[in-house]
Design a protein around this motif. Structure first.
Motif, PDB file in Angstrom:
ATOM      1  N   ASP A 117       4.303   5.471   4.575  1.00 41.89           N
ATOM      2  CA  ASP A 117       3.494   4.948   5.672  1.00 41.89           C
ATOM      3  C   ASP A 117       2.019   5.283   5.500  1.00 41.89           C
ATOM      4  O   ASP A 117       1.153   4.536   5.916  1.00 41.89           O
ATOM      5  CB  ASP A 117       3.981   5.505   7.013  1.00 41.89           C
ATOM      6  CG  ASP A 117       5.381   5.004   7.359  1.00 41.89           C
ATOM      7  OD1 ASP A 117       5.741   3.890   6.923  1.00 41.89           O
ATOM      8  OD2 ASP A 117       6.116   5.741   8.046  1.00 41.89           O
ATOM      9  N   LYS A 118       1.759   6.455   4.917  1.00 38.61           N
ATOM     10  CA  LYS A 118       0.385   6.911   4.713  1.00 38.61           C
ATOM     11  C   LYS A 118       0.237   7.362   3.266  1.00 38.61           C
ATOM     12  O   LYS A 118       1.229   7.590   2.584  1.00 38.61           O
ATOM     13  CB  LYS A 118       0.062   8.085   5.645  1.00 38.61           C
ATOM     14  CG  LYS A 118       0.118   7.716   7.101  1.00 38.61           C
ATOM     15  CD  LYS A 118      -0.188   8.905   7.962  1.00 38.61           C
ATOM     16  CE  LYS A 118      -0.080   8.513   9.426  1.00 38.61           C
ATOM     17  NZ  LYS A 118      -0.274   9.645  10.310  1.00 38.61           N
ATOM     18  N   LYS A 119      -1.000   7.553   2.844  1.00 38.03           N
ATOM     19  CA  LYS A 119      -1.269   8.065   1.499  1.00 38.03           C
ATOM     20  C   LYS A 119      -0.585   9.412   1.340  1.00 38.03           C
ATOM     21  O   LYS A 119      -0.830  10.337   2.113  1.00 38.03           O
ATOM     22  CB  LYS A 119      -2.773   8.236   1.278  1.00 38.03           C
ATOM     23  CG  LYS A 119      -3.409   7.012   0.716  1.00 38.03           C
ATOM     24  CD  LYS A 119      -3.697   7.280  -0.737  1.00 38.03           C
ATOM     25  CE  LYS A 119      -4.594   6.265  -1.335  1.00 38.03           C
ATOM     26  NZ  LYS A 119      -3.969   5.479  -2.342  1.00 38.03           N
ATOM     27  N   LEU A 120       0.267   9.534   0.363  1.00 35.91           N
ATOM     28  CA  LEU A 120       1.050  10.741   0.157  1.00 35.91           C
ATOM     29  C   LEU A 120       0.165  11.970  -0.057  1.00 35.91           C
ATOM     30  O   LEU A 120       0.356  13.007   0.555  1.00 35.91           O
ATOM     31  CB  LEU A 120       1.977  10.554  -1.045  1.00 35.91           C
ATOM     32  CG  LEU A 120       2.880  11.723  -1.402  1.00 35.91           C
ATOM     33  CD1 LEU A 120       3.849  12.004  -0.274  1.00 35.91           C
ATOM     34  CD2 LEU A 120       3.620  11.441  -2.678  1.00 35.91           C
TER      35      LEU A 120
ATOM     36  N   LYS B 201      -3.023  12.472   0.703  1.00 33.73           N
ATOM     37  CA  LYS B 201      -3.841  12.805   1.864  1.00 33.73           C
ATOM     38  C   LYS B 201      -3.021  13.600   2.866  1.00 33.73           C
ATOM     39  O   LYS B 201      -3.514  14.534   3.468  1.00 33.73           O
ATOM     40  CB  LYS B 201      -4.396  11.538   2.513  1.00 33.73           C
ATOM     41  CG  LYS B 201      -5.557  10.938   1.747  1.00 33.73           C
ATOM     42  CD  LYS B 201      -6.176   9.806   2.502  1.00 33.73           C
ATOM     43  CE  LYS B 201      -7.350   9.241   1.750  1.00 33.73           C
ATOM     44  NZ  LYS B 201      -7.941   8.106   2.432  1.00 33.73           N
TER      45      LYS B 201
ATOM     46  N   ARG C  38       0.832  -1.199   0.000  1.00 33.62           N
ATOM     47  CA  ARG C  38       0.000   0.000   0.000  1.00 33.62           C
ATOM     48  C   ARG C  38       0.871   1.255   0.000  1.00 33.62           C
ATOM     49  O   ARG C  38       1.990   1.237   0.502  1.00 33.62           O
ATOM     50  CB  ARG C  38      -0.908   0.010   1.220  1.00 33.62           C
ATOM     51  CG  ARG C  38      -2.052  -0.961   1.109  1.00 33.62           C
ATOM     52  CD  ARG C  38      -2.969  -0.844   2.335  1.00 33.62           C
ATOM     53  NE  ARG C  38      -4.129  -1.680   2.196  1.00 33.62           N
ATOM     54  CZ  ARG C  38      -4.177  -2.970   2.531  1.00 33.62           C
ATOM     55  NH1 ARG C  38      -3.124  -3.548   3.034  1.00 33.62           N
ATOM     56  NH2 ARG C  38      -5.281  -3.665   2.356  1.00 33.62           N
ATOM     57  N   ASN C  39       0.310   2.323  -0.539  1.00 30.65           N
ATOM     58  CA  ASN C  39       0.961   3.637  -0.549  1.00 30.65           C
ATOM     59  C   ASN C  39       2.288   3.637  -1.312  1.00 30.65           C
ATOM     60  O   ASN C  39       3.216   4.365  -0.966  1.00 30.65           O
ATOM     61  CB  ASN C  39       1.159   4.158   0.875  1.00 30.65           C
ATOM     62  CG  ASN C  39      -0.125   4.160   1.653  1.00 30.65           C
ATOM     63  OD1 ASN C  39      -1.176   4.501   1.137  1.00 30.65           O
ATOM     64  ND2 ASN C  39      -0.066   3.752   2.905  1.00 30.65           N
ATOM     65  N   SER C  40       2.382   2.805  -2.341  1.00 30.36           N
ATOM     66  CA  SER C  40       3.579   2.744  -3.191  1.00 30.36           C
ATOM     67  C   SER C  40       3.376   3.612  -4.420  1.00 30.36           C
ATOM     68  O   SER C  40       2.293   3.604  -5.012  1.00 30.36           O
ATOM     69  CB  SER C  40       3.834   1.312  -3.648  1.00 30.36           C
ATOM     70  OG  SER C  40       4.050   0.464  -2.559  1.00 30.36           O
TER      71      SER C  40
END
Length: 153
Positions: free
Chosen positions: A137-140, A142, A78-80
């Motif tokens: 780690d998180k949606k860039l 967002k 995720r988040n790649s």
């Protein structure tokens, strides 16, 4: 995982294992045929909506899309996002050609990965590339939007 699926592993499709690119249009980027830890295979079929001229030539952007999709599937985190690539188009692609993309992670660190992707038309290599992928780690986006809101207050 559902117990019924463990008994019948053939019911689990490769796309069911994806943590990324779940909403991608397989008509444009290809169909995920196999996914393992650190590798993926995508089959891309050139269609008429991809034509770049009055002949049978396909715009190579669609080929790149399919290769980058294979690279992201090989990492499957995720988040790649792809932050860079070094690619070579070795032959033109025409209407109806079916390309098999094979992606293998060469460096699969926690935050940054390198994925080698090769594309084959029958046994002829028509594409090779290296994709560099960053994992957050998180949606860039967002994170960026939330920071912008906080700065405006």
């Amino acid at each position: 995982m559902d117990e019924g699926l463990e008994i019948f592993p053939s019911l689990i499709k490769p796309k069911d294992k994806l943590l990324i690119c779940n909403a991608i249009n397989s008509d444009l980027c290809g169909e995920l045929k196999d996914i393992q830890e650190g590798s993926a295979q995508v089959i891309f079929t050139a269609s008429s909506i991809m034509l770049s001229d009055g002949e049978k030539s396909i715009h190579m952007g669609f080929v790149f899309n399919s290769a980058s999709y294979a690279a992201l599937c090989a990492i499957n985190k995720r988040n790649s996002i792809i932050i860079a690539s070094d690619i070579k188009f070795l032959a033109p692609v025409e209407l109806g050609h079916e390309i098999l993309f094979k992606a293998v992670a060469l460096q699969n660190g926690f935050k940054k990965c390198e994925v080698k992707v090769e594309g084959f038309l029958l046994d002829i290599k028509i594409f090779e590339g290296m994709f560099y992928i960053a994992i957050f780690d998180k949606k860039l986006f967002k994170l960026k939007l939330m920071e912008d809101k906080d700065e405006r207050k």
